[in-house]
Design a protein around this motif. Structure first.
Motif: not given
Length: 216
Positions: A105, A108, A112, A125, A129-130, A172, A175-176, A179
């Motif tokens: 993570m 990633m 991102l 990406t 992530t999913h 992005s 999602h970041a 995470l």
């Protein structure tokens, strides 16, 4: 849960649908999909059965495989369910993620935050992530429940995105944020971040109605 070549066939066919290499409304044969994926009849057939259960395709015996159009109404209904399941997913990930999960993570998050994506690389990406978030739950039932919802979301987003770089930048960041909260083991923050992502997808869905109205 599909394994081996069937899982690979699912991943490849889903991507062909998401990026519209197989257009909505198209009717394709198993043999065409075998040629497009380079895989045999059995894994392609197993993948199609799962894709049909996940509402990505409709299998019509003796006719072919139909990729149904994605509607705003169906997308919004799907997002109602995804909101609840995504919150559960990130909460479980906060509790159960291993150090190895956190390492993936963190890598990633760095991507991102720093990478300039094309539409294709961004979709890859998001898919990864999913997978990272679901894998960190260490619950195969969560994976089975989330996979179709996330696939349908990606398909709808790709079909309707217009300002590509602006939407990629927004996605992005969202999602970041999820995470980061998971790696911090902050379940409340992770749930809040997941709700922010779904709020964005709902707003994006409603905006497509205005786009379609304005184009008439």
């Amino acid at each position: 849960m599909l394994q081996g070549k069937a899982a690979l066939a699912y991943e490849q066919i889903e991507r062909l649908i998401v990026v519209e290499d197989i257009a909505p409304g198209s009717l394709v044969s198993e043999s065409v999909l075998m040629e497009m994926t380079g895989l045999g009849r059995t894994p392609v057939r197993e993948a199609l059965q799962q894709l049909a259960r996940n509402r990505m395709v409709e299998v019509h015996p003796n006719k072919g495989v139909l990729v149904p159009p994605a509607s705003v109404e169906a997308q919004l209904r799907m997002l109602e369910l995804r909101r609840a399941l995504e919150a559960l997913t990130v909460r479980l990930a906060c509790k159960r993620a291993t150090p190895a999960d956190h390492d993936r993570m963190t890598a990633m998050i760095e991507r991102l935050d720093s990478e300039t994506f094309t539409l294709s690389t961004y979709l890859d990406t998001v898919t990864t992530t999913h997978h990272l978030l679901v894998a960190a739950c260490h619950n195969e039932y969560v994976e089975d429940a989330m996979a179709p919802l996330q696939g349908l979301s990606r398909r709808f987003w790709h079909a309707h995105v217009r300002d590509v770089q602006a939407e990629i930048q927004r996605g992005s960041l969202l999602h970041a944020d999820i995470l980061r909260a998971v790696t911090a083991r902050d379940p409340d923050g992770a749930e809040q971040a997941s709700h922010a992502l779904i709020d964005y997808l709902v707003a994006f869905s409603f905006a497509t109605i205005n786009q379609e109205t304005g184009s008439r």
